[in-house]
Scaffold this motif. Structure first.
Motif, PDB file in Angstrom:
ATOM      1  N   GLU A 249      45.748  56.409   6.697  1.00 19.64           N
ATOM      2  CA  GLU A 249      44.402  57.137   5.891  1.00 19.64           C
ATOM      3  C   GLU A 249      43.793  57.715   4.256  1.00 19.64           C
ATOM      4  N   ARG A 250      45.353  58.945   4.319  1.00 25.28           N
ATOM      5  CA  ARG A 250      44.552  59.488   3.816  1.00 25.28           C
ATOM      6  C   ARG A 250      45.401  58.874   2.449  1.00 25.28           C
ATOM      7  N   LYS A 251      46.114  58.534   1.876  1.00 23.06           N
ATOM      8  CA  LYS A 251      46.621  56.646   0.655  1.00 23.06           C
ATOM      9  C   LYS A 251      45.164  55.449   0.457  1.00 23.06           C
ATOM     10  N   ILE A 252      44.109  55.544   1.548  1.00 21.78           N
ATOM     11  CA  ILE A 252      43.461  54.541   1.082  1.00 21.78           C
ATOM     12  C   ILE A 252      43.091  54.702   0.253  1.00 21.78           C
ATOM     13  N   ARG A 253      42.882  53.872  -1.009  1.00 17.52           N
ATOM     14  CA  ARG A 253      42.510  53.438  -2.358  1.00 17.52           C
ATOM     15  C   ARG A 253      41.341  52.798  -2.417  1.00 17.52           C
ATOM     16  N   MET A 254      40.583  53.268  -3.427  1.00 18.05           N
ATOM     17  CA  MET A 254      39.628  52.822  -3.020  1.00 18.05           C
ATOM     18  C   MET A 254      38.858  52.590  -5.199  1.00 18.05           C
ATOM     19  N   THR A 255      38.200  50.974  -4.435  1.00 13.38           N
ATOM     20  CA  THR A 255      37.890  50.249  -5.881  1.00 13.38           C
ATOM     21  C   THR A 255      37.059  51.282  -6.721  1.00 13.38           C
ATOM     22  N   GLN A 256      36.976  50.830  -7.829  1.00 13.03           N
ATOM     23  CA  GLN A 256      36.774  51.794  -9.623  1.00 13.03           C
ATOM     24  C   GLN A 256      34.738  51.738  -9.304  1.00 13.03           C
ATOM     25  N   LEU A 257      34.786  52.684  -8.998  1.00 13.78           N
ATOM     26  CA  LEU A 257      32.181  52.377  -9.428  1.00 13.78           C
ATOM     27  C   LEU A 257      32.044  51.325 -10.285  1.00 13.78           C
ATOM     28  N   ARG A 258      30.622  50.900  -9.841  1.00 10.57           N
ATOM     29  CA  ARG A 258      30.308  50.354 -11.223  1.00 10.57           C
ATOM     30  C   ARG A 258      29.749  51.167 -11.664  1.00 10.57           C
ATOM     31  N   PRO A 259      29.221  50.085 -13.171  1.00 11.09           N
ATOM     32  CA  PRO A 259      28.879  51.469 -14.069  1.00 11.09           C
ATOM     33  C   PRO A 259      27.016  51.485 -13.678  1.00 11.09           C
ATOM     34  N   VAL A 260      26.398  52.925 -13.365  1.00  8.34           N
ATOM     35  CA  VAL A 260      24.966  52.854 -12.620  1.00  8.34           C
ATOM     36  C   VAL A 260      24.544  53.049 -14.408  1.00  8.34           C
ATOM     37  N   GLY A 261      23.222  51.349 -14.773  1.00  6.73           N
ATOM     38  CA  GLY A 261      22.425  51.953 -15.504  1.00  6.73           C
ATOM     39  C   GLY A 261      20.946  52.905 -15.636  1.00  6.73           C
ATOM     40  N   LYS A 262      20.304  53.015 -16.860  1.00 11.29           N
ATOM     41  CA  LYS A 262      19.827  54.616 -16.909  1.00 11.29           C
ATOM     42  C   LYS A 262      18.788  54.079 -16.428  1.00 11.29           C
ATOM     43  N   VAL A 263      18.023  53.142 -16.063  1.00 13.06           N
ATOM     44  CA  VAL A 263      16.462  52.386 -15.745  1.00 13.06           C
ATOM     45  C   VAL A 263      16.877  52.970 -14.040  1.00 13.06           C
ATOM     46  N   GLU A 264      17.981  52.174 -13.714  1.00 15.77           N
ATOM     47  CA  GLU A 264      18.158  52.655 -12.130  1.00 15.77           C
ATOM     48  C   GLU A 264      18.885  53.940 -12.072  1.00 15.77           C
ATOM     49  N   LYS A 265      18.589  55.017 -13.118  1.00 10.88           N
ATOM     50  CA  LYS A 265      18.650  56.386 -12.170  1.00 10.88           C
ATOM     51  C   LYS A 265      17.543  56.555 -12.566  1.00 10.88           C
ATOM     52  N   ILE A 266      16.753  56.874 -13.647  1.00  7.89           N
ATOM     53  CA  ILE A 266      15.373  56.944 -13.713  1.00  7.89           C
ATOM     54  C   ILE A 266      14.704  56.667 -12.581  1.00  7.89           C
ATOM     55  N   PHE A 267      14.961  55.550 -11.567  1.00 10.51           N
ATOM     56  CA  PHE A 267      14.213  54.694 -10.302  1.00 10.51           C
ATOM     57  C   PHE A 267      14.602  55.775  -9.380  1.00 10.51           C
ATOM     58  N   PHE A 268      15.193  55.747  -9.586  1.00 11.75           N
ATOM     59  CA  PHE A 268      15.952  56.755  -7.674  1.00 11.75           C
ATOM     60  C   PHE A 268      15.444  58.219  -7.127  1.00 11.75           C
ATOM     61  N   PRO A 269      15.143  58.671  -8.155  1.00 14.85           N
ATOM     62  CA  PRO A 269      14.103  59.823  -7.758  1.00 14.85           C
ATOM     63  C   PRO A 269      12.871  59.796  -7.693  1.00 14.85           C
ATOM     64  N   LEU A 270      12.496  58.321  -8.022  1.00 20.34           N
ATOM     65  CA  LEU A 270      11.357  57.824  -7.497  1.00 20.34           C
ATOM     66  C   LEU A 270      11.103  57.712  -6.235  1.00 20.34           C
ATOM     67  N   VAL A 271      12.450  56.439  -6.043  1.00 15.84           N
ATOM     68  CA  VAL A 271      11.915  56.047  -4.605  1.00 15.84           C
ATOM     69  C   VAL A 271      12.765  57.073  -3.410  1.00 15.84           C
ATOM     70  N   VAL A 272      13.076  57.820  -3.723  1.00 15.05           N
ATOM     71  CA  VAL A 272      13.114  59.209  -3.072  1.00 15.05           C
ATOM     72  C   VAL A 272      12.481  59.564  -2.479  1.00 15.05           C
ATOM     73  N   LEU A 273      11.864  60.094  -3.516  1.00 14.16           N
ATOM     74  CA  LEU A 273      10.046  60.465  -3.771  1.00 14.16           C
ATOM     75  C   LEU A 273       8.992  59.950  -2.807  1.00 14.16           C
ATOM     76  N   GLY A 274       9.218  58.400  -3.099  1.00 16.37           N
ATOM     77  CA  GLY A 274       7.708  57.967  -2.506  1.00 16.37           C
ATOM     78  C   GLY A 274       8.534  58.106  -0.827  1.00 16.37           C
ATOM     79  N   LEU A 275       9.907  57.780  -0.384  1.00 12.12           N
ATOM     80  CA  LEU A 275      10.231  57.361   1.091  1.00 12.12           C
ATOM     81  C   LEU A 275      10.068  58.700   1.967  1.00 12.12           C
TER      82      LEU A 275
END
Lengths: 434, 83
Positions: A249-275
């Motif tokens: 289990e400790r050897k499980i490899r994880m796939t590379q993370l996808r790149p995240v856009g700037k707009v997504e990162k700007i929306f994220f705090p607003l989404v959490v705050l809205g929730l």
């Protein structure tokens, strides 16, 4: 030669004063003194005796309260302050917090100075910044400005690990009530138990904020426990992680993370705050400041404010927060059975949080096609970025090519949100209690 | 008292899980909604990348720098040898 003669003159003058023995007029010449009220000092021997009485040594042995143990307690607390300084300086245990806290503990236990009594400087720092909850929130804003939610947005499943690790908070809460019920000498009410439980969130500002709101008399021990255990994460977590996972289990490899856009990162705090606004407004101070800091970081138009929040401001507030917490480490508040209980419960909280994060991954792996490495589950207990580094280290031990750090940052920052949400629920206690 | 703790635990874990599950759903939804923006950003970043890889200094500047650094090292060694 010149120095010697000057010394003789001073000695003669002192002898003259001593022989006079009568009260000395301290204010200017006769005519001036007549105008002003004369300030009279007692005879020199009485003065010397009074001075001796105001020294630290005398106050330690014969404290004002009359009980020898109060003076002894202050000595022990100064020792604890020194121990915190030693741990911070020599062992590099959360030095940014433990240096101010340790020094604050020494200052507050200085006899006669009364720095934590009303009017003393530490009293004001505590009252203005910690009792009101302002300092922990400002720190949270800085932490928000330092946090990159990219790994979490790229792999949103890891949010659930941040939720699972909060089990530690509530189990500890029950543990505190259990101790209070069955161990004589320990009395925690529901508010105290909630404040102790939040140590399991492994998030200093959240722990200080919640305890300052629910049970201010426990702020000192809770903050010390929270920060000490956060520093001990690299020692507490690995045995639990090894025990709960197999080598494969400790050897499980994880796939590379996808790149995240700037707009997504700007929306994220607003989404959490809205929730938060819609579901749990009681968590709005914590989540609000956290997300405000993050929005400043991500929006890209207030670089100056973001830099200030994550550097100058968080540094200034950390100094004051540390001193303010140290001001709560007086002998009367710290040297009792409850503190021992809090320290014990704190370690249990961390261990359970770590275990539940890992078990959650194992549960999710039963249903997922692409498996998650269970080592990143332990990072759900906030303690950013220490817990993620521990995951990375253990992953590398199993497979030197396996880099888990970025994957572990997802549950790590989700843990911060999770513990803020848990704190929000516990804050509603005030209105829930009938 | 312990019963109160259990009640609080049920409520607390329920809220924490539902909050974060909702957050999970929202992140996925927003990732879908904002996918065009992300794609555009990434393609722009991809176009800009080759420009960044240009060597910052001309080769003759490199040579000059190497000469200066080795002269400084030489001078330092000579001085420390004298003392």
């Amino acid at each position: 030669m010149c120095r010697k003669s000057l010394l003789y003159v001073i000695l003669c003058f002192a002898a003259l004063l001593l022989l006079m023995g009568s009260p000395v007029q301290a204010a200017g010449t006769g005519t001036q003194a007549a105008d002003q009220e004369a300030v009279l000092l007692p005879p020199i021997f009485e003065m010397a005796a009074n001075f001796v009485r105001s020294t630290g040594v005398f106050s330690f042995i014969f404290p004002e309260t009359g009980s020898f143990f109060d003076g002894f307690g202050q000595c022990v607390m100064i020792g604890i302050g020194m121990l915190l300084l030693f741990l911070a300086i020599n062992k590099k245990f959360e030095p940014l917090l433990l240096v101010p806290i340790g020094f604050g503990a020494i200052l507050v236990n200085t006899p006669v100075a009364g720095m934590a009594d009303p009017g003393g400087v530490l009293y004001y720092i505590y009252t203005i910044g910690i009792k009101t909850g302002v300092f922990p929130l400002l720190i949270f804003m800085g932490v928000g400005a330092m946090t990159d939610f990219g790994p979490l947005i790229a792999n949103p499943k890891t949010v659930l690990l941040g939720a699972a690790a909060q089990v530690g908070i509530f189990i500890t809460l029950i543990g505190a009530l259990f101790l209070s019920e069955f161990v004589p000498g320990i009395h925690f009410d529901l508010f105290d138990a909630a404040s102790i439980g939040i140590i399991g969130g492994a998030d200093g500002p959240t722990a200080i904020f919640l305890s300052s709101q629910l049970s201010p008399h426990l702020v000192g021990p809770i903050a010390v426990a929270a920060y000490s255990y956060m520093a001990l994460v690299p020692m507490i977590q690995p045995p639990i992680m090894r025990a709960l996972t197999t080598k494969n289990e400790r050897k499980i490899r994880m796939t590379q993370l996808r790149p995240v856009g700037k707009v997504e990162k700007i929306f994220f705090p607003l989404v959490v705050l809205g929730l938060c606004v819609l579901l749990l407004p009681s968590a709005a101070p914590l989540i609000g400041f956290f997300m405000f800091g993050n929005l400043m970081r991500e929006c890209g138009v207030v670089e100056r404010l973001s830099q200030t929040a994550q550097n100058a401001m968080i540094n200034i507030v950390t100094i004051l927060l540390g001193l303010g917490v140290g001001a709560q480490l007086s002998a009367a508040q710290f040297l009792n059975l409850s503190t021992l209980g809090i320290l014990l419960l704190g370690s249990i909280a961390f261990s359970i949080g770590t275990a539940s994060g890992i078990l959650m991954v194992k549960l999710m792996n039963l249903f997922l096609k692409t498996k998650i490495n269970p080592l990143i589950g332990s990072a759900g207990v906030s303690a950013v970025p220490m817990a993620a580094r521990v995951s990375q280290k253990l992953g590398m031990e199993a497979d030197p090519q396996n880099h888990l750090l970025m994957h572990a940052m997802g549950p790590n920052v989700a843990g911060v949100i999770g513990s803020a949400v848990a704190a929000g629920v516990l804050l509603t206690l005030k209105s829930l209690v009938i | 008292m312990i019963i109160q703790g259990l009640k609080l635990t049920l409520l607390g874990m329920g809220v924490v899980f539902s909050f974060l599950v909702l957050l999970f759903v929202l992140i996925v939804v927003f990732a879908k909604l904002l996918a065009p923006f992300t794609k555009k950003e990434l393609s722009m970043a991809g176009a800009r990348k080759p420009a960044r890889n240009k060597p910052r200094q001309a080769p003759d500047q490199h040579l000059k720098l190497t000469a200066i650094i080795s002269a400084a090292i030489f001078a330092h060694r000579a001085r420390s040898g004298r003392h």
